[in-house]
Enzyme design. Structure first.
Site, short mmCIF file in Angstrom:
data_model
loop_
_atom_site.label_atom_id
_atom_site.label_comp_id
_atom_site.label_asym_id
_atom_site.label_seq_id
_atom_site.Cartn_x
_atom_site.Cartn_y
_atom_site.Cartn_z
N LYS A 151 0.77 -1.32 0.05
CA LYS A 151 0.06 0.17 -0.20
C LYS A 151 0.61 1.35 -0.08
CE LYS A 151 -1.43 1.48 4.28
NZ LYS A 151 -0.94 1.79 5.28
N ASP A 197 -2.05 -6.36 2.33
CA ASP A 197 -2.53 -5.56 4.02
C ASP A 197 -2.50 -6.18 4.99
OD1 ASP A 197 -4.16 -4.41 5.75
OD2 ASP A 197 -5.64 -3.33 4.52
N HIS A 198 -0.97 -5.66 5.89
CA HIS A 198 -0.18 -6.71 6.93
C HIS A 198 -1.60 -6.14 7.75
CE1 HIS A 198 0.21 -2.89 8.90
NE2 HIS A 198 0.96 -3.82 9.68
N LYS A 244 -2.20 -10.25 10.42
CA LYS A 244 -2.21 -10.93 11.61
C LYS A 244 -2.94 -11.91 12.58
CE LYS A 244 -1.43 -5.83 12.56
NZ LYS A 244 0.26 -4.91 13.06
N ASP A 293 -4.02 5.93 5.06
CA ASP A 293 -3.48 5.31 5.51
C ASP A 293 -3.80 3.77 6.34
OD1 ASP A 293 -0.05 4.58 6.10
OD2 ASP A 293 -0.81 6.12 8.49
N HIS A 300 -6.83 -1.20 6.57
CA HIS A 300 -7.20 -1.59 7.65
C HIS A 300 -8.12 -2.13 8.48
CE1 HIS A 300 -2.74 -1.71 7.27
NE2 HIS A 300 -1.92 -0.73 7.57
N LYS A 335 -3.35 8.81 16.02
CA LYS A 335 -2.41 8.83 16.17
C LYS A 335 -2.20 8.98 17.24
CE LYS A 335 0.54 7.89 11.91
NZ LYS A 335 0.80 6.32 12.12
#
Ligand code: BG6
Length: 494
Positions: free
Chosen positions: A153, A182-183, A187, A240, A245, A345
């Site tokens: 991405k 998409d990491h 998971k 982002d 995600h 964040k």
């Protein structure tokens, strides 16, 4: 692993941050676990001049810093490192690809057969088109059963750019060769959502509008934008985190039961969810979304500066570092159930979680009335806590009949402490040719479709719903107000 054909992995952007922090550690850990093919080569490609020896030393340094398994001995590292070669490469120059072709052919000869080729693109999106065209021109990925490409991405920056990118890639690769990563899908605890939902008969009958009152998804981080200020300025939290995600987590929570674990079966069910998300029009953006930008504050007792003071950030920037939104899904299962999502964040603590709140009891048998009752909740903690918590009411021990909330906890690691990192899982799947955990073209386009109108509304009115929040908080007050309208509150672990 014997059942993986010999493989050549080509990492474009091998000297970049992702390769350093995630990719080399993932290959190394797969190697230590005996998961790499018997014959493999990692071709590290970068613009700068470098030697194999120097590059391997650089990899060793990074492994010691970022890998979950440190290097046990120099000898064991050298065995792994002997598979790595560094190639100087200029993405814009045809000569670089000709050189690459020679390297690939020579390696095939050394392996005694045509090896699988995995092109890993860890480069800026603007280079993808040149790279893909040259791969086609020189026939570097001409074998659709053996050659694959992994793309990081951001996959485009809005719906139309994602469509163009898909079209461009389809000139060189078939859909089944393209692995859009998409990491979050790698998971453990995200994959466990499917195991939990479809490996049990208890919860699924309740998993719908008749029993569930609302769903919350939080992906909060303590870190700020770190050294990525310039990149983040053009990105912001919506692109982002939400488009990828959060949308992927939402599909896992909301999808219908797949009939099998076949890749396209699962991806079809997930695409159905994305299609069902009710689109927020630009006029509705104010009502359904909240943006935030962190101000200075204190995170875990450490004073930190605000977003506008970060390196690479414009002094009057309106880029959001926090997003909260409310979605509805227009289908039978979820009609009328709000899905609240938030990400930010510099929040109070790192926490990714899903909260399923069940409907309140219809009538309170107890004298204190319904107010004293906590609705049942199921909390799925993705990270850093990895557990599932079921909350319910019980009798308080004692002579009188009063109630108190209680919790049953399943700790994901109570049975094992060894956990592969997301990138290990995903890279292994790509080596094996299993695209289940990767995004298909239609999924990416649908996910962009969901956020594009919001992006437009925010671009048209730079200050629409943009609030400052103190670093170390849970975001702006407007985010609480978004839920309060329907009597809901964000549930945080602290
Ligand atoms: C990345 C985002 O995709 O995910 C980063 O670009 C973010 O901004 C990161 O920090 C979070 O990943 P994780 O695995 O640490 O939750």
């Amino acid at each position: 692993v014997k059942n993986i054909k010999p493989s050549i992995i080509l990492i474009f952007g091998a000297t970049g941050d992702l390769a350093k922090r995630k990719l080399f550690p993932a290959f190394y850990n797969l190697y230590l676990d005996g998961r790499m093919p018997e014959k493999f080569k990692i071709m590290a490609l970068g613009r700068a001049e470098n030697s194999d020896e120097k590059f391997r030393a650089y990899v060793a340094e990074n492994l010691n810093e970022f890998s979950r398994n440190k290097i046990p001995s120099q000898e064991s590292f050298e065995q792994f490192a002997s598979h790595i070669t560094y190639l100087q490469n200029n993405i814009d120059e045809e000569a670089s690809y000709q050189n690459l072709k020679v390297q690939l052919d020579t390696t095939d000869i050394a392996f005694g057969e045509r090896a699988n080729r995995l092109f890993y693109l860890s480069i800026a999106p603007s280079f993808i088109s040149t790279l893909s065209n040259n791969i086609k021109k020189l026939g570097l990925a001409a074998n659709p059963d053996q050659d694959r490409i992994i793309i990081e991405k951001p996959f485009g920056y809005n719906k139309s750019s994602a469509i163009l990118l898909n079209q461009l890639l389809s000139q060189t690769f078939r859909e089944e060769q393209i692995y859009r990563i998409d990491h979050y899908l790698g998971k453990e605890t995200v994959q466990n959502i499917l195991a939990f939902r479809f490996g049990n008969s208890m919860f699924e009958p309740l998993w719908n509008r008749n029993f569930i009152d609302s769903v919350q998804i939080t992906v909060a981080e303590e870190v700020g934008v770190e050294n990525r200020g310039a990149f983040y300025e053009d990105t912001g939290a919506l692109k982002d985190m939400v488009q990828n995600h959060i949308m992927q987590i939402l599909t896992m929570v909301a999808m219908e039961a797949p009939t099998s674990l076949q890749a396209d079966e699962i991806r079809n069910r997930k695409a159905d969810v994305l299609k069902a998300i009710r689109r927020i029009t630009p006029q509705e953006a104010e009502h359904y979304t909240v943006r935030g930008q962190y101000d200075h504050g204190t995170v875990k007792e450490k004073p930190v500066s605000g977003y506008l003071q970060e390196k690479g950030v414009a002094e009057n920037s309106t880029t959001e570092t926090f997003v909260a939104m409310k979605f509805y899904l227009d289908n039978w299962r979820w009609q009328g159930v709000p899905f609240y999502v938030r990400t930010g964040k510099r929040m109070q603590e790192k926490q990714s979680s899903i909260v399923i709140s069940f409907r309140p009891v219809p009538h309170s048998t107890f004298s204190f009335g319904k107010e004293g009752m906590m609705p049942n909740r199921l909390i799925i903690n993705i990270q850093p806590a990895m557990d599932i918590r079921l909350q319910f009411m019980t009798k308080k021990p004692g002579l009188s009949l009063s109630l108190r909330p209680a919790e049953m906890v399943f700790d994901y690691f109570s049975c094992s402490t060894k956990s592969p990192e997301a990138y290990e899982t995903l890279i292994l799947d790509a080596l094996l040719g299993d695209p289940t955990l990767f995004m298909r073209s239609d999924q990416v386009e649908e996910a962009w479709d969901v956020v594009t109108t919001i992006q437009e509304a925010w671009e048209n009115d730079k200050f629409l719903n943009l609030h400052k929040y103190e670093a170390g908080s849970w975001g702006p007050e407007a985010s609480d107000a978004l839920l309060a309208r329907q009597g809901h509150t964000w549930i945080s672990n602290t």
